[in-house]
Enzyme design. Sequence first.
Site, short mmCIF file in Angstrom:
data_model
loop_
_atom_site.label_atom_id
_atom_site.label_comp_id
_atom_site.label_asym_id
_atom_site.label_seq_id
_atom_site.Cartn_x
_atom_site.Cartn_y
_atom_site.Cartn_z
N GLY A 62 0.82 -1.21 0.00
CA GLY A 62 0.00 0.00 0.00
C GLY A 62 0.85 1.25 0.00
N GLN A 115 2.33 10.22 1.22
CA GLN A 115 3.67 9.73 1.54
C GLN A 115 4.69 10.16 0.49
OE1 GLN A 115 1.90 5.64 2.26
NE2 GLN A 115 3.76 5.56 3.49
N CYS A 149 5.52 0.77 7.94
CA CYS A 149 5.18 1.86 7.04
C CYS A 149 6.40 2.33 6.28
CB CYS A 149 4.59 3.01 7.86
SG CYS A 149 4.04 4.41 6.90
N LEU A 150 6.18 2.65 5.00
CA LEU A 150 7.23 3.25 4.20
C LEU A 150 7.82 4.48 4.86
CD1 LEU A 150 5.56 3.48 0.69
CD2 LEU A 150 7.54 2.13 1.27
N HIS A 186 -5.03 1.90 6.94
CA HIS A 186 -3.70 2.48 7.14
C HIS A 186 -3.44 3.58 6.12
CE1 HIS A 186 0.76 2.00 8.01
NE2 HIS A 186 0.78 2.63 6.85
N GLU A 187 -3.74 3.30 4.85
CA GLU A 187 -3.48 4.29 3.80
C GLU A 187 -4.45 5.46 3.88
OE1 GLU A 187 -0.33 1.96 2.97
OE2 GLU A 187 -0.69 4.04 2.43
N HIS A 192 -3.17 7.99 6.23
CA HIS A 192 -2.16 8.89 5.65
C HIS A 192 -2.80 10.09 4.98
CE1 HIS A 192 1.66 6.95 6.30
NE2 HIS A 192 1.21 5.80 5.86
#
Length: 178
Positions: free
Chosen positions: A46, A51, A91-92, A133-134, A137
């Site tokens: 994702g 991000q 997470c990225l 989660h996304e 963001h």
Amino acid sequence: MALLHVLHYPDSRLRTKAKSVGVVDDGIRKLIDDLLETMYEAPGIGLAATQANVHKRVLVVDVSANHDQPHAFVNPVIDFAEGTQEREEGCLSVPGFYEPVERAEHIRVAALDRQGKPFTLEAEGLLAVCIQHECDHLDGKLFVDYLSSLKRQRIKKKLQKRPSDSGRRPAVARAGRG
């Protein structure tokens, strides 16, 4: 398509609330393709536009084992959530850290697809976690916000001690992380 640079916590730009997309045009479709390429390069499951320092309500996910079931969501809204599940998340934007987070087990999300057509998707398990989660963001929230302030501060300090990532390949999610 292009690999995108991913912002790292505690970068304040990660706290920017993304703006709704008015029209799904070629620019948005290119953003979707770039997000997918960046996510798959990891490989990850994702990635939200926020991000990549693009503050538009766009995200991509693909939780399939073969990375062959991509989903793109433009202006996603979770309009139903029930049950709870706890899964380890990473997470990225918070590279190298994984912590258990509690989220809804089953959700329904309404969004526009890459052609600008409305759709709804019901999801559970890992797909539901990834979408939540996304979506966080896009609202300027990270998974570390679900942790105790002590854990959050420890993660922040460790990330601040790492050398700058300038000049390196873009940071991208590992499998199972977004």
